[in-house]
Design an enzyme around this catalytic site. Structure first.
Site, PDB file in Angstrom:
ATOM      1  N   HIS A   1      24.207 -30.416   8.943  1.00  0.00           N
ATOM      2  CA  HIS A   1      25.594 -30.072   8.648  1.00  0.00           C
ATOM      3  C   HIS A   1      26.564 -30.855   9.531  1.00  0.00           C
ATOM      4  CE1 HIS A   1      26.086 -27.774  12.365  1.00  0.00           C
ATOM      5  NE2 HIS A   1      24.886 -27.261  12.133  1.00  0.00           N
TER       6      HIS A   1
ATOM      7  N   ARG B   1      28.107 -23.246   7.342  1.00  0.00           N
ATOM      8  CA  ARG B   1      28.280 -24.655   7.698  1.00  0.00           C
ATOM      9  C   ARG B   1      27.325 -25.564   6.933  1.00  0.00           C
ATOM     10  NH1 ARG B   1      25.857 -21.724  11.765  1.00  0.00           N
ATOM     11  NH2 ARG B   1      24.100 -22.608  12.950  1.00  0.00           N
TER      12      ARG B   1
ATOM     13  N   GLU C   1      19.285 -22.407  11.012  1.00  0.00           N
ATOM     14  CA  GLU C   1      19.130 -22.965  12.347  1.00  0.00           C
ATOM     15  C   GLU C   1      18.183 -22.085  13.160  1.00  0.00           C
ATOM     16  OE1 GLU C   1      18.738 -25.062  14.464  1.00  0.00           O
ATOM     17  OE2 GLU C   1      20.717 -25.807  15.037  1.00  0.00           O
TER      18      GLU C   1
ATOM     19  N   HIS D   1      20.064 -27.729   9.311  1.00  0.00           N
ATOM     20  CA  HIS D   1      20.508 -27.655  10.698  1.00  0.00           C
ATOM     21  C   HIS D   1      19.643 -28.534  11.590  1.00  0.00           C
ATOM     22  CE1 HIS D   1      22.910 -24.072   9.571  1.00  0.00           C
ATOM     23  NE2 HIS D   1      21.917 -23.921   8.708  1.00  0.00           N
TER      24      HIS D   1
END
Length: 222
Positions: free
Chosen positions: A9, A60, A87, A176
């Protein structure tokens, strides 16, 4: 020939503030929006046409995925979201400033928490939000290292991403730094020691050209 594109991202609001983010659902910073748009433009210029896209359940990454598809004129491409691409969960460190944490615990300890393959951060007992309500509570972490991140991402690779690639599809994974690092470890056969030195930059598409057995022919950034 299957093709896999990873995109971390764009810069997030907490990246900008140098805070541990993990499963905290922060938005893209304005610079991150531009990074994601530029990633889409580069993909368009490269003539890459996706068959399917995968992303996490965090804003995100979702927005990055959408911007990439929009700015490569492929917003119609089917997209699947999964918590398994989230993430790494930073436990009780989430929301803390990284420099302030180093000042409190020392550079060496924070480096171990951030970069050790199998050392967990201090765990959090915060209640998960609604997007994880359907999960077995045992699957919702209080904190993760990269080893645990790979263990929860790998079933999604095996059940969803790898079959699409084996079918000859071109796949986007917008996720991520640590979930992509974990998958890269698996794909490339990177050792436990060497993987922590791999840094995937924000907003730069990483392209894997793959053999039919999903071994890597070539990797490069656009």
């Amino acid at each position: 020939m299957p093709k896999l594109i990873f995109s971390r991202h764009g810069l997030s609001e907490w990246n900008k503030l140098d805070q541990f983010t993990g499963w905290a659902d922060v938005d893209l910073a304005p610079e991150g929006v531009e990074e994601a748009k530029e990633a889409g433009r580069k993909i368009k210029e490269a003539g890459i046409e996706f068959d399917i896209a995968y992303t996490s359940v965090l804003t995100r990454a979702i927005k990055t995925c959408n911007y990439i598809l929009e700015y490569s004129d492929q917003l119609w491409v089917p997209t699947i979201k999964s918590w398994r691409l989230n993430e790494r969960h930073y436990g009780a460190l989430q929301g803390l400033n990284k420099q302030a944490t180093r000042d409190k615990y020392g550079d060496e300890q924070v480096l171990i928490w951030r970069r050790s393959y199998d050392t967990l951060p201090p765990l959090s007992d915060a209640a998960p939000d609604r997007r994880y309500a359907q999960l077995d509570p045992r699957d919702v972490p209080g904190g993760e290292n990269l080893k645990v991140t790979l263990e929860r991402a790998l079933p999604f690779w095996q059940d969803e991403i790898a079959p699409a690639l084996l079918d000859g599809k071109t796949v986007l994974v917008a996720a991520h730094g640590n979930s992509l690092r974990a998958l890269a470890k698996h794909i490339e056969g990177i050792s436990d020691d060497d993987i922590m030195g791999l840094e995937i930059p924000t907003g730069k598409p990483l392209v894997y050209e793959l053999n039919d057995d999903l071994t890597v022919i070539e990797k490069y950034y656009l």
